[in-house]
Scaffold this active site. Structure first.
Site, PDB file in Angstrom:
ATOM      1  N   SER A  91       0.818  -1.208   0.000  1.00 14.07           N
ATOM      2  CA  SER A  91       0.000   0.000   0.000  1.00 14.07           C
ATOM      3  C   SER A  91       0.856   1.264   0.000  1.00 14.07           C
ATOM      4  O   SER A  91       0.720   2.129  -0.870  1.00 14.07           O
ATOM      5  CB  SER A  91      -0.930   0.000   1.218  1.00 14.07           C
ATOM      6  OG  SER A  91      -1.637   1.220   1.311  1.00 14.07           O
ATOM      7  N   SER A  95       8.452 -12.458  -5.323  1.00 15.65           N
ATOM      8  CA  SER A  95       7.373 -11.626  -4.803  1.00 15.65           C
ATOM      9  C   SER A  95       6.332 -11.365  -5.885  1.00 15.65           C
ATOM     10  O   SER A  95       6.662 -11.063  -7.030  1.00 15.65           O
ATOM     11  CB  SER A  95       7.928 -10.286  -4.306  1.00 15.65           C
ATOM     12  OG  SER A  95       6.893  -9.366  -4.055  1.00 15.65           O
ATOM     13  N   HIS A 133       6.909  -6.253  11.870  1.00 20.88           N
ATOM     14  CA  HIS A 133       7.470  -7.487  12.418  1.00 20.88           C
ATOM     15  C   HIS A 133       8.521  -8.123  11.515  1.00 20.88           C
ATOM     16  O   HIS A 133       9.236  -9.033  11.929  1.00 20.88           O
ATOM     17  CB  HIS A 133       6.353  -8.494  12.724  1.00 20.88           C
ATOM     18  CG  HIS A 133       5.656  -9.036  11.514  1.00 20.88           C
ATOM     19  ND1 HIS A 133       4.675  -8.332  10.855  1.00 20.88           N
ATOM     20  CD2 HIS A 133       5.802 -10.203  10.840  1.00 20.88           C
ATOM     21  CE1 HIS A 133       4.234  -9.051   9.835  1.00 20.88           C
ATOM     22  NE2 HIS A 133       4.908 -10.190   9.805  1.00 20.88           N
ATOM     23  N   HIS A 156       7.077   4.685   9.828  1.00 23.44           N
ATOM     24  CA  HIS A 156       6.569   4.421  11.172  1.00 23.44           C
ATOM     25  C   HIS A 156       7.776   4.101  12.037  1.00 23.44           C
ATOM     26  O   HIS A 156       8.710   3.434  11.588  1.00 23.44           O
ATOM     27  CB  HIS A 156       5.581   3.250  11.143  1.00 23.44           C
ATOM     28  CG  HIS A 156       5.008   2.860  12.482  1.00 23.44           C
ATOM     29  ND1 HIS A 156       4.640   3.780  13.429  1.00 23.44           N
ATOM     30  CD2 HIS A 156       4.756   1.635  13.026  1.00 23.44           C
ATOM     31  CE1 HIS A 156       4.153   3.147  14.491  1.00 23.44           C
ATOM     32  NE2 HIS A 156       4.234   1.847  14.272  1.00 23.44           N
ATOM     33  N   ASP A 188       0.760   6.599  17.778  1.00 19.31           N
ATOM     34  CA  ASP A 188       0.158   5.786  16.726  1.00 19.31           C
ATOM     35  C   ASP A 188      -0.373   4.477  17.286  1.00 19.31           C
ATOM     36  O   ASP A 188      -1.514   4.086  17.019  1.00 19.31           O
ATOM     37  CB  ASP A 188       1.191   5.515  15.633  1.00 19.31           C
ATOM     38  CG  ASP A 188       0.609   4.773  14.441  1.00 19.31           C
ATOM     39  OD1 ASP A 188      -0.018   5.419  13.601  1.00 19.31           O
ATOM     40  OD2 ASP A 188       0.780   3.544  14.355  1.00 19.31           O
TER      41      ASP A 188
END
Length: 331
Positions: free
Chosen positions: A27, A51, A84, A108, A191
């Site tokens: 995204s 991928s 993760h 982030h 967040d």
């Protein structure tokens, strides 16, 4: 008051002659890569071999290579894979390719703030975090506007980390709307708290509690679904457009009075105390340790909980009712 940066505060020349490696093409990854490419920057995409995103990125006109090769090629490496996964990918594929003067960026701060990623002292570590999903970042960019964002610097080895991050935010389109200065700690903790207590966890449980209260009282599940879930979008859209005051102006006086007189009975002091406990667990690192351990153990508890939640009555009723709504985009 917060410091907010706009296009007048940045210069794309701070990225001139540099190759930007976007790690991941989900995204956020696709929006970052395409927006930067459209702004004339040299962009490569790093993915693992095999991928499913590899042919998509190539079809979008981007140069794709393995993550390790992209990290070696890039002067600026933006990491846009799931939290993760970042520790292992960084240690095994990105860190070996870093050189003094490189920049490692994030959207982030989780991995940096909780010590999962520790960059060498001779590279910059910064953040540009758009406050919208990737598809929205891309959509508004193509319309000539942008979404707001956050900027933070964790490590300024070059002395120019902030200006380079702002140049990246400008190329992404965020500086058209404005970018707020923050820290990795503030962005990460606020967040996670917002997701857990309001946006995802709190909202989902409030919906489910309201739905189940009506059903247990004998009301039809379909009616409960409309009143406690479906119509929430109408309210959220009003809040999004003009804040709580605009929402209250737009609903009926009956709804507004019910808001004032009953809302604080549902979200009472006990709920606020629970929120403080959730925040404390975010601040202490307890949540991060728990989530990291869950992933190391194979995510079975997480996957079992996901399956259990998908089997809830509110989800089954909703699936059937949404078939009535031809205006909804099928996911």
């Amino acid at each position: 008051m917060a410091t907010i940066y706009y296009e007048k505060d940045a210069n794309l020349d701070d990225l001139a002659g540099k190759t930007v490696a976007i790690i991941g093409y989900g995204s956020q990854g696709h929006a970052h890569a395409l927006n930067l490419k459209d702004n004339g920057l040299d962009v490569v995409v790093g993915l693992y071999e095999g991928s499913s995103s590899w042919p998509k990125a190539e079809a979008d006109g981007l140069k794709v290579m393995t993550t390790a090769d992209a990290a070696k090629t890039g002067d600026v490496i933006m990491v846009l894979v799931s939290d993760h996964l970042q520790h292992d990918i960084f240690e095994q594929q990105i860190a070996p390719g870093l050189s003094a003067g490189n920049t490692i960026m994030f959207a982030h701060g989780f991995s940096v703030h909780y010590g999962q990623v520790e960059a060498p002292p001779d590279v910059d570590v910064s953040m540009i975090a758009p406050k919208a999903p990737g598809h929205r970042v891309r959509e508004l960019f193509t319309e000539g506007v942008g979404v707001p964002g956050l900027v933070a610097v964790h490590q300024d080895a070059s002395g120019n980390a902030k200006q380079q991050a702002l140049a990246y935010g400008m190329a992404l389109g965020c500086l058209k709307a404005g970018v707020i200065e923050t820290t990795f700690q503030e962005e990460t903790e606020s967040d996670l708290f917002g997701e857990q207590s309001v946006l995802c966890g709190g909202c989902a449980e409030l919906i489910r509690a309201g739905f189940e209260t009506l059903v247990e009282a004998g009301y039809q599940p379909e009616i409960a679904y409309f009143e406690c879930l479906h119509e929430l979008k109408l309210i959220v859209d009003l809040v999004y457009e003009g804040g709580l005051g605009y929402m209250r102006y737009s609903v009926s006086d009956t709804a507004e009075y019910g808001d004032y007189s009953r809302g604080s009975r549902v979200i009472d002091e006990r709920v606020r105390e629970n929120m403080k406990q959730v925040l404390a667990e975010v601040q202490s690192g307890k949540f991060a340790d728990e989530w990291i351990a869950e992933n190391k153990a194979g995510r079975q508890k997480f996957l079992d909980t996901r399956k259990e939640q998908q089997e809830q009555l509110v989800e089954q009723v909703g699936k059937n009712l949404r078939e009535m709504m031809s205006f909804l985009k099928k996911k």
